[in-house]
Each structure stands twice: as C-alpha cells, then as structure tokens.
Enzyme design. Structure first.
Site, short mmCIF file in Angstrom:
data_model
loop_
_atom_site.label_atom_id
_atom_site.label_comp_id
_atom_site.label_asym_id
_atom_site.label_seq_id
_atom_site.Cartn_x
_atom_site.Cartn_y
_atom_site.Cartn_z
N GLU A 32 0.84 -1.19 0.00
CA GLU A 32 0.00 0.00 0.00
C GLU A 32 0.88 1.25 0.00
O GLU A 32 0.59 2.23 -0.68
CB GLU A 32 -0.92 -0.02 1.23
CG GLU A 32 -2.03 1.01 1.17
CD GLU A 32 -3.06 0.81 2.28
OE1 GLU A 32 -3.55 -0.33 2.43
OE2 GLU A 32 -3.33 1.78 3.00
N GLU A 85 2.24 1.82 -3.41
CA GLU A 85 1.18 2.37 -4.27
C GLU A 85 0.94 3.85 -3.93
O GLU A 85 0.82 4.69 -4.83
CB GLU A 85 -0.12 1.57 -4.06
CG GLU A 85 -1.22 1.99 -5.00
CD GLU A 85 -2.57 1.32 -4.68
OE1 GLU A 85 -2.62 0.48 -3.76
OE2 GLU A 85 -3.54 1.67 -5.36
N CYS A 119 -8.00 -1.88 4.18
CA CYS A 119 -7.89 -3.12 4.98
C CYS A 119 -9.18 -3.46 5.71
O CYS A 119 -9.38 -4.60 6.12
CB CYS A 119 -6.75 -3.09 5.97
SG CYS A 119 -5.96 -1.55 6.15
N SER A 159 -6.83 2.11 -1.99
CA SER A 159 -5.70 1.32 -2.45
C SER A 159 -6.18 -0.03 -2.97
O SER A 159 -7.14 -0.60 -2.48
CB SER A 159 -4.75 1.12 -1.27
OG SER A 159 -3.86 0.07 -1.55
N LYS A 202 -14.87 -9.83 8.15
CA LYS A 202 -13.81 -10.67 7.56
C LYS A 202 -14.38 -11.99 7.07
O LYS A 202 -13.85 -12.61 6.16
CB LYS A 202 -12.71 -10.93 8.60
CG LYS A 202 -11.82 -9.72 8.87
CD LYS A 202 -10.90 -9.39 7.70
CE LYS A 202 -10.10 -8.11 7.98
NZ LYS A 202 -9.51 -7.55 6.76
N GLU A 231 -15.46 -11.27 3.75
CA GLU A 231 -14.27 -11.12 2.89
C GLU A 231 -13.75 -12.49 2.44
O GLU A 231 -13.38 -12.68 1.28
CB GLU A 231 -13.18 -10.34 3.63
CG GLU A 231 -11.97 -10.00 2.76
CD GLU A 231 -10.83 -9.33 3.54
OE1 GLU A 231 -11.06 -8.25 4.12
OE2 GLU A 231 -9.72 -9.89 3.56
N GLU A 252 -13.03 -13.33 -5.68
CA GLU A 252 -11.77 -12.82 -6.24
C GLU A 252 -10.59 -13.07 -5.29
O GLU A 252 -9.45 -12.94 -5.70
CB GLU A 252 -11.90 -11.33 -6.59
CG GLU A 252 -12.03 -10.37 -5.40
CD GLU A 252 -13.46 -10.15 -4.90
OE1 GLU A 252 -14.31 -11.03 -5.18
OE2 GLU A 252 -13.72 -9.14 -4.25
N CYS A 308 -10.20 -1.55 14.93
CA CYS A 308 -10.48 -2.98 15.13
C CYS A 308 -10.55 -3.38 16.61
O CYS A 308 -11.11 -4.42 16.94
CB CYS A 308 -9.39 -3.83 14.47
SG CYS A 308 -9.08 -3.34 12.77
#
Lengths: 591, 278
Positions: A284, A287, A310, A330, A369, A372, A377, A515
């Site tokens: 990240e 980038e 994230c 990102s 999560k 996720e 993908e 978190c």
C-alpha cells in the site's frame, strides 16, 4: 454552569442542568437498570429511545413513572428509584419482555453475556406470569451475521448504530404493535440489502438477536482431519482483547499466550496477521508513494486521496454506496487477504501441500472478515485464500472447549516464516494505526532518511475524525485524515465527489476506535473504558517491539527476496492486490 | 393540527364574542361540546351541548332514552382510551375534569350508550383490540402489555379465566398506565380499569360461575331444551350443523354441550319455545 438540586432515594444531589435522572443517580452510586439505553462514551455510539421502560422511577407529584434515561433532573425533584411502585413496574415490564422471548438461554449465543438474562437474574424472575402469542420470525443467516428476530426486544441499539453511526441503514423498525421488530425492509435478507457486515449491530445487541456466524465446529473438524494441514493467522487487535474472555483485565496483552493456545489446539502452523500487516504497508505504501509522485508531477488522472482498504466493512461500503469512487482506495488486499494469498501459494509450495489440502484460518476481531473470506476474487480455482475466519469470541470458546488454562498458559512464539512482525503492524488494530505505519515507511522511502522519531502522535486519538499535516521534508506536506465510523467515511466520499477533498491520504475504519472494538471482540456492554484500555495496550505493544517499521521486518525482506521480488512487482500485483466491484445495483430500490 | 370541531367554533366566537362563548359551560370547560351519540339509544347522531350538561339529560332527553325500553347499563365516553360510566354518574355535570375524575375522558367525543344486553368484559376487550392494533410498538408496556391484557380478557370471555387472571389484569393495567411512553399506551388500559371498578361482579361471574349475564360471550352461552316443552318434532336435531342434538320422534331431545357450537340455529328452529339460553 447552571446546576440543579434534587433528591434521589432520600439523598441530596446537585447536577448540571440537562443531566438525566439516570446519570445523576449513577454519580451517586445508584445503578438504575437499563436495556435500550446505550452509550459508548467518547466513541460516538449512542441510543436513547426511551423505549424499553426498564429504568422507570417514581417522581413525587408526577402522574406516571418517569423513564430515568431520558428524563432531565428538575429543581427540587424528589426521585425514588426503588419504591415498591417502581420496582413492581420494572419487574412487570421485564416479565412482559420475557413473555415474548424464546427464553432458550442454554442454547443462545449470548448465554452468559446477555443483558436481559442478567437483568432477569438481578430482578429475581422466577416465573413469567403472562403467557400468550410469541413472535415468530425466520432465523436469517448471512456470511457474517445470524439474525434471530425472535429474540429482539426492540431496544433498537442496532438500528441506531446502523443508521446514525454507520449511515448504512440496512435494518430498522418494521411492522407496528406486537409484531414490530428490527429487520431489513420488505422482508429482505441482509445479503440483499446495503448491509456492509460491519457487525456493530452484534456488538451492541443486549440479547442474542444478532450474533456472529459460528465456525468453531469447522476449526475442530479440520484440525482433527489427518488429510489436511492447518495454518492460522491472528489479527493485531485480538491480542489486546482475548484475555478479557478469561477474566483478565481489559488491555492485557496476550500475544504469546495466543500463539501457545493455537498450538495447543492443534494448528499445524501458527502465524501472525501482523506479518502480513507489514506486507500491506510495503504494498500500500508503494502504491501511495507512486500516486503522490504522479500527483506532484502534475498528473491530473491520479486518484488522490489514496484511501486505506484493509477494513472489509469499509470495502463493502464503497462498493455498495460509492462504486463510482472505487479507484480511490488502495488496491492492496487486507492483511488477512495478503496472508491468505501467500500461505496458499508460497507456503503451500514450501511444505509441498496442494492449496486445497492446506486449510487457512484467520482469527479476527471482526465479522466482516467472514464476508471477505467468501469473496470469489480472493482465491484461486474456487479455493479461497482464507478458508474461514473466526472471531476473538469464537477463539475463546475453542480454547475453553479444548480445556486450555489460558490465564496460566506459558507464552510461545509464532512460527516462521510468516510470524515475525514490527510495531507498525500491531497498531493496525487501532484507528490511525495503518496511517502511522504507512507514514513510518513512506517518509523514510520518500526522503531516504531515517526518521528521528517513529511516533506520529498527530494521527493518534479516539476522535471520529482527525486530520493532520505531516511534513515530508523536500517532498510534500502530506495532508492526512483518519476517520472511523462509516458516517465519517461518507463525509470524505462526499468531499471527493464534490471535488473539494483537501487530503492526500485517508484511513478509514468502520468500528469505534478501529479494530479494537470490532464486532468480533469480547462484548463491552457500553463500557468505553474497555476500548480505551485496548487502545492503550496496542500502543504499549508497539513500543515494546524491537522493530517498529514494516520495511525493517526480516521476514518481509526475505519474502520479497524469495518470492515477490519487490513491492508492486507483477507477482505482488497478482497475489497481493485486488479490484473492487459496483454492488450498488444489488440493492438500489430505484433500479 | 386542529380538529374540525375547533375550527367550527371560531366563526361563532368571532361573530358573537368570547364573552358570549365563555358564558356557556362550566368554570373550567367553556362553551359547547360535540358528542357522537351512539349505541343502544333511540336518537343517535352528532349533538352539540353546553359543557356541564348531565349524562341523564343527554341520554334521556336528547337521546330519547334506551332503545326498546331496556335498562341503562353504562355509557362509554372518550373513544378507545376512555372509560365506562354507570348509573351513579348519570347526574354528574360533564366537562373535561369531571369525566377524568369519574375514570373516563372527553377524548374523541364519542359517547356510546350500553344497555343490559352488553357484556362489560367483552366491551373492555373490544376497545383493547383497537389499542393493540394501533400500538406503534416502540415501548414494551404498550407493545407487549396491551397484547397480554387482550389475551387475558379473551381467556375470560372464553370461560377459561381464573381469579388470578383478574389480579393480573389489575396489576398489568396499572403498570401500563404508569410506564407507557405516549398517550395511547398510558390511556389504553382505561376501558379495563373502569369496567373493573364499576362492573367487578361481572368479571367475577365470568370467572367463577362461567356466566355472562348479558349473554354476549358466546363461549359461556348454554342452550338447553326444556323437556316439558319439547314435543320431539326433531326440527332442532335436523337443523343442528354439528349433530349435537339427539332424541327420538315425539320424545324430548337433549343437547350435547361438548359438541354444541352455540350457533343458535336450534333456538330459531324451535316452534314451541322449548329451547332457552342460560
């Protein structure tokens, strides 16, 4: 300041004007029970509908009882919180609530953690005098959240969190009268709504109406399966919260005990998401640097601000609400995702196991999560990079099921080569942490100089929106913003849309304080001091690390040498970066 | 937001002056009041009366007395949140305060007259059905409490009530009044409380004797064939939709109470007046 004098339970008290009876009583050590009332002080979460009527008290001269949570103190008020009339009313209201509740406490996911159960115990409920119709709603499963509306007591904390804190509005009060319940509109399932699966509804639900999808059975099954190998990763915020489940004080850092417990449970490889948090910074950060350089070179097409990616609820949020702006965040996968992609390629090859035979599990403070993990993908040939994710609470249950004395467990280390980490990684667990970790690396890469001080105090704190200007000498005065709560993220997205966003770099976390108060963490029941203790513990863990900058992590340096080449390489792009989708059409009612 | 009644008062007050308007009515409730007079009364309709008029004047003078010369039992005022007043309230001058003092309210301005054929438990249940439907569901006492009140009342009118249920009714009604969030919930138990206060005997009868003196509670009705009067014509047995009546030609018939669904068909078919309702 104007003050008010009044009497509560025969004791005089003076409070600032505008203070509720509930707060005035609380200051005097009088704990009036509440259910719907909820406030995570200093963390922007609150719910004061005055709907449950558990906190009713007697006020002299008033015709009916007053709800203490929303009634302001008045001069010379005489309040009785424990008169027979108030106690009888409170108990009757509680009995009414229980008369439309399944009362299957032993099988309930909230067993032992339920505020209704605790209240029933405190109020000495021995029978429910009212029998009658029970609400019947289907139990709904989504990738992250189990919704059992039969247990809903209409406190509407979840609704406040979803609407006012996250600005998502996936659930709200539907129907009226007896059938009234909090649910998605039009009888939809959460997956078909704009729900981002942040799970904060679970974190605030006083009962078992909302809970996480439980994968503890899968963990035990896979560990016992001789045909597969199991690898586990543990997120930063888990290590400052898990101890609470075993009676340890909030803010206990239990990193070594977690590693030991996971080994005792029987995972073949016990790794650390902190390792891949450092990897995230490399990707990240690279980038971001690329975008800043293009921006400084006058490139009009570069997407500035770059935003962190994230937080899985945040990713869901921009895919569902702002797909047209999805090139701003990102492309770096989350630390969970990067770990999963590495463990199923590099590490699987290293141990000579096909990816299908290597079960990758994550322990997360989060329920988004779980969603996720199910993203197509984030896998290869239909095999996910992370097979499934469990929450901090689920890990606690597994540890208990496996008869492990967690509190007295000797510490152990994470395994190599995906276990070494830096202080920059552990702060991923708090709001501002990803930003600070990125700055520690980006500043050194951009200037070529070693930072005199690694602490970026400017981006720390617990306010919902924080901004700072970070001078990167000779390069740029970097304008950054750190927000938590998707309502605040929405504000930034609206600025970008309007073309007046002043920032170069923005960090977004969905949950209060980041978190550390993720929806998979031990329940705080509205006690903000727990979140603050976890917050302090994260920074303590950072200070205690020998290495504090991601690019100095030897296991990060070696993974690039051995496998990825360099940050942003073709291989890194293939495995460590992702792309986002337009999911607006899935729930847009107008389409 | 104002009611049509309020707007309708304004032109008259403008034309005739506030003093004129204030000269009508009682000390605290000035002017006139529109009631929707309905129920077991000869002249039904909208009436405008001066505040302070008595219920007796309304019912027996304006309303022309009870239909069919039956006996007056109660008058319900104020709509679903109001209460039932009885014989002893007939001479009370009515205004906003006196109605509340008597356990009812002006409320919607509804005024429903009831006679001896009306069951007060069933009336309370009827009104509560309305508040159960209208509850928004936000607060517990109204959302769940009114539902439970309605269920207890249903249990009583179904002949399954106990004395304990009556105690529950009393406690629950007062707790709902005490704890509900808005005016709807705070007043919804009024029909129950006012009928309990004024017609306690009827509640007890339903529970202990399984009897509805008004004959309104279907479950408590019992049809009997008087063996003296029965000619054994078999008309009732042939008409009974559930085969609850047995007997042979020219011999007295009997109704099986367990099978009887209280439809009343036999009562209508009998040409000898042999069937009675108890």
């Amino acid at each position: 300041m104007d003050t008010i004098k009044l009497t509560i339970d025969n004791r005089a008290v003076e409070v600032p004007k505008g203070t509720t009876i509930l707060k005035a009583a609380d200051q005097m050590g009088i704990k009036i029970p509440t259910l719907c009332n909820f406030e995570l002080e200093g963390l922007a979460l609150k719910n004061h509908p005055g709907g449950c009527r558990i906190c009713v008290v007697e006020v002299a001269g008033r015709r009916n009882l007053a709800p203490a949570c929303i009634t302001e103190c008045m001069q010379d008020m005489v309040v009785k919180t424990n008169s027979p009339r108030a106690i009888n009313a409170r108990k009757t209201v509680l009995e009414l609530m229980l008369s439309d509740h399944p009362n299957d406490c032993l099988q309930c996911p909230k067993n032992g953690k339920c505020e209704l159960q605790a209240l029933a115990a405190d109020m000495g409920i021995r029978e429910i005098p009212f029998q009658g119709e029970q609400s019947e709603y289907p139990i709904e499963l989504s990738p992250s959240i189990v919704r059992d509306a039969n247990k809903c007591i209409m406190c509407r904390r979840c609704e406040s969190v979803c609407h006012e804190y996250q600005s998502v509005g996936a659930i709200g009060a539907v129907e009226r009268g007896f059938p009234a319940v909090v649910a998605p509109a039009f009888g939809k399932n959460l997956i078909d709504t704009n729900c981002v699966f942040c799970g904060q509804c679970i974190a605030v639900c006083p009962v078992g109406a909302l809970s996480e999808v439980d994968h503890t059975g899968k963990v035990l099954r896979d560990i016992a399966n001789p045909d597969v190998k199991t690898a586990v990763q543990v997120a930063p915020a888990v290590r400052v919260a898990l101890g609470e489940e075993f009676g340890m004080p909030a803010g206990s850092i239990v990193t070594g005990k977690i590693a030991a417990a996971l080994k005792a449970i029987g995972f073949d490889y016990v790794f650390d998401t902190d390792w891949s948090a450092d990897l995230t910074i490399m990707e990240e950060g690279t980038e971001a640097i690329g975008r800043f350089k293009a921006f400084l070179a006058g490139d009009k097409n570069v997407k500035i601000p770059i935003m962190t990616s994230c937080c899985p609820a945040w990713v869901n949020f921009y895919e569902k609400f702002y797909p047209e702006l999805r090139e701003y965040p990102s492309t770096a996968k989350s630390p969970q995702g990067m770990f999963g992609a590495t463990v199923k390629t590099f590490f699987a090859d290293k141990i000579g196991v096909p990816r299908e035979k290597l079960i990758s599990v994550s322990v997360m403070p989060c329920v988004a999560k779980k969603y996720e993990c199910e993203r197509e993908e984030l896998g290869a040939n239909g095999n996910p990079d992370v097979d499934y994710s469990i929450t901090t609470r689920e890990l606690a249950r597994i540890i208990k099921m496996c008869n492990i004395d967690f509190k007295n467990l000797p510490e152990a280390k994470f395994d190599s080569p995906l276990g070494e980490s830096t202080g920059a990684a552990v702060i991923f667990g708090v709001t501002g942490g990803v930003m600070e970790a990125a700055l520690r690396t980006a500043a050194e890469v951009l200037t070529g100089q070693t930072l005199p001080k690694v602490d970026f105090e400017e981006v720390r704190g617990l306010e919902g929106v924080r901004e700072a200007t970070i001078p990167i000498p000779g390069v740029i005065d970097l304008k950054v913003a750190v927000v938590y709560g998707l309502k605040n993220a929405r504000m930034i997205m609206e600025q970008i849309k309007a073309g007046n966003c002043p920032y170069h770099f923005v960090e977004v976390m969905a949950c209060p304080g980041g978190c550390i108060d993720g929806a998979g963490q031990p329940y705080h029941h509205g006690d903000a001091s727990i979140i603050k203790a976890r917050h302090a513990a994260i920074y303590k863990a950072d200070r205690e690390m020998p290495l504090r900058k991601s690019h100095e992590n030897p296991e990060i340096i070696s993974i690039y040498k051995e496998f990825y080449g360099e940050p942003g390489s073709e291989k890194a792009h293939h495995l460590l970066h992702t792309h986002y989708f337009d999911k607006k059409k899935h729930f847009d009612l107008e389409k | 937001m104002n009611n049509v009644e309020t707007y309708a008062n304004i032109p008259v007050i403008i034309n005739k002056g506030a003093d004129w308007f204030s000269s009508i009515g009682t000390e605290k409730s000035k002017g006139t009041k529109v009631f929707a007079l309905a129920g077991k009364i000869n002249n039904v309709g909208l009436i405008e009366v001066p505040m302070g008029i008595t219920l007796r004047e309304i019912i027996y003078e304006i309303g022309g007395g009870i239909k069919g010369g039956k006996k007056f039992k109660a008058v319900q005022t104020g709509g679903p949140s109001g209460g039932c007043l009885t014989e002893k309230h007939l001479d009370t001058p009515i205004d906003y305060d006196s109605l509340v003092a008597a356990g009812s309210m002006m409320g919607s301005g509804g005024m429903i007259v009831m006679d001896e054929d009306d069951c007060m438990v069933a009336i309370a249940k009827f009104y509560l059905g309305f508040t159960v439907d209208e509850s928004c569901g936000k607060c517990t006492p109204c959302r769940v409490g009114n539902k439970r009140l309605h269920e207890i009342l249903t249990k009583i009118t179904d002949g399954k009530g106990t004395m304990e249920d009556l105690e529950k009714l009393k406690n629950l009604s007062s707790v709902i009044k005490d704890t509900a969030l808005c005016g709807l919930g705070q007043t919804s138990p009024n029909p129950v409380l006012s009928t309990i206060n004024n017609f306690w005997d009827e509640y007890v009868e339903h529970v202990t004797e399984k009897k509805c003196r008004a004959g309104q509670c279907k479950a408590l009705k019992k049809y009997y064939i008087d063996p003296e009067k029965c000619k054994g014509c078999t008309a009732c047995a042939r008409a009974c939709p559930v085969g609850a009546i047995t007997g042979t030609l020219k011999n007295p018939h009997v109704i099986d109470q367990d099978k009887c669904i209280k439809c009343g068909t036999c009562y209508e078919k009998c040409r000898f007046g042999a069937i009675s309702i108890k």
